[in-house]
Design a protein around this motif. Sequence first.
Motif, PDB file in Angstrom:
ATOM      1  N   TRP A  23      12.239  82.468  15.745  1.00  0.00           N
ATOM      2  CA  TRP A  23      13.359  81.730  15.137  1.00  0.00           C
ATOM      3  C   TRP A  23      13.284  80.264  15.549  1.00  0.00           C
ATOM      4  O   TRP A  23      12.576  79.894  16.483  1.00  0.00           O
ATOM      5  CB  TRP A  23      14.708  82.350  15.460  1.00  0.00           C
ATOM      6  N   THR A  24      13.991  79.417  14.818  1.00  0.00           N
ATOM      7  CA  THR A  24      14.021  78.003  15.147  1.00  0.00           C
ATOM      8  C   THR A  24      15.441  77.637  15.561  1.00  0.00           C
ATOM      9  O   THR A  24      16.408  78.192  15.031  1.00  0.00           O
ATOM     10  CB  THR A  24      13.574  77.121  13.969  1.00  0.00           C
ATOM     11  N   GLU A  25      15.542  76.702  16.490  1.00  0.00           N
ATOM     12  CA  GLU A  25      16.855  76.267  16.952  1.00  0.00           C
ATOM     13  C   GLU A  25      17.360  75.193  16.009  1.00  0.00           C
ATOM     14  O   GLU A  25      16.623  74.283  15.637  1.00  0.00           O
ATOM     15  CB  GLU A  25      16.747  75.736  18.375  1.00  0.00           C
ATOM     16  N   LYS A  26      18.619  75.307  15.626  1.00  0.00           N
ATOM     17  CA  LYS A  26      19.213  74.295  14.748  1.00  0.00           C
ATOM     18  C   LYS A  26      19.518  73.055  15.575  1.00  0.00           C
ATOM     19  O   LYS A  26      20.057  73.144  16.660  1.00  0.00           O
ATOM     20  CB  LYS A  26      20.507  74.832  14.130  1.00  0.00           C
ATOM     21  N   HIS A  27      19.160  71.900  15.033  1.00  0.00           N
ATOM     22  CA  HIS A  27      19.404  70.642  15.742  1.00  0.00           C
ATOM     23  C   HIS A  27      20.601  69.917  15.183  1.00  0.00           C
ATOM     24  O   HIS A  27      20.965  70.033  14.079  1.00  0.00           O
ATOM     25  CB  HIS A  27      18.179  69.736  15.663  1.00  0.00           C
ATOM     26  N   HIS A  35      22.840  77.832  17.945  1.00  0.00           N
ATOM     27  CA  HIS A  35      22.559  78.227  16.562  1.00  0.00           C
ATOM     28  C   HIS A  35      21.050  78.364  16.384  1.00  0.00           C
ATOM     29  O   HIS A  35      20.288  77.506  16.832  1.00  0.00           O
ATOM     30  CB  HIS A  35      23.060  77.164  15.570  1.00  0.00           C
ATOM     31  N   HIS A  36      20.627  79.445  15.751  1.00  0.00           N
ATOM     32  CA  HIS A  36      19.224  79.653  15.419  1.00  0.00           C
ATOM     33  C   HIS A  36      19.115  79.930  13.928  1.00  0.00           C
ATOM     34  O   HIS A  36      20.051  80.463  13.322  1.00  0.00           O
ATOM     35  CB  HIS A  36      18.626  80.811  16.218  1.00  0.00           C
ATOM     36  N   ILE A  47      18.909  81.707   7.167  1.00  0.00           N
ATOM     37  CA  ILE A  47      20.147  82.290   7.683  1.00  0.00           C
ATOM     38  C   ILE A  47      20.422  81.627   9.020  1.00  0.00           C
ATOM     39  O   ILE A  47      19.562  81.627   9.902  1.00  0.00           O
ATOM     40  CB  ILE A  47      20.029  83.811   7.876  1.00  0.00           C
ATOM     41  N   GLU A  48      21.606  81.049   9.149  1.00  0.00           N
ATOM     42  CA  GLU A  48      22.020  80.464  10.426  1.00  0.00           C
ATOM     43  C   GLU A  48      22.758  81.536  11.208  1.00  0.00           C
ATOM     44  O   GLU A  48      23.708  82.137  10.713  1.00  0.00           O
ATOM     45  CB  GLU A  48      22.928  79.265  10.183  1.00  0.00           C
TER      46      GLU A  48
END
Length: 77
Positions: free
Chosen positions: A73-77, A45-46, A32-33
């Motif tokens: 959570w991970t950060e969107k690159h 964005h995560h 899920i973004e």
Amino acid sequence: MVDLSLLRESLEVVGSDGGHVGRVDHVHGDQIELAKLDLASGFKHHMIPVSWVDHVDAHVHLNVTAEEAKSRWTEKH
């Protein structure tokens, strides 16, 4: 099993403790973004895994606390 068809853009995502995590921007497969235009996200964005979703009603309820979600959570690159 969670009905992923209930995941909708702009639904609020809350932790198991009721804390605000973010808002749904998009669903990409098993991720899920979260929308970046949200104070909780730091305007980035995560991504969180769909596996964290406990159930969906007027909100997306996670099976982890808001604090845990934000720490993992991970950060969107």
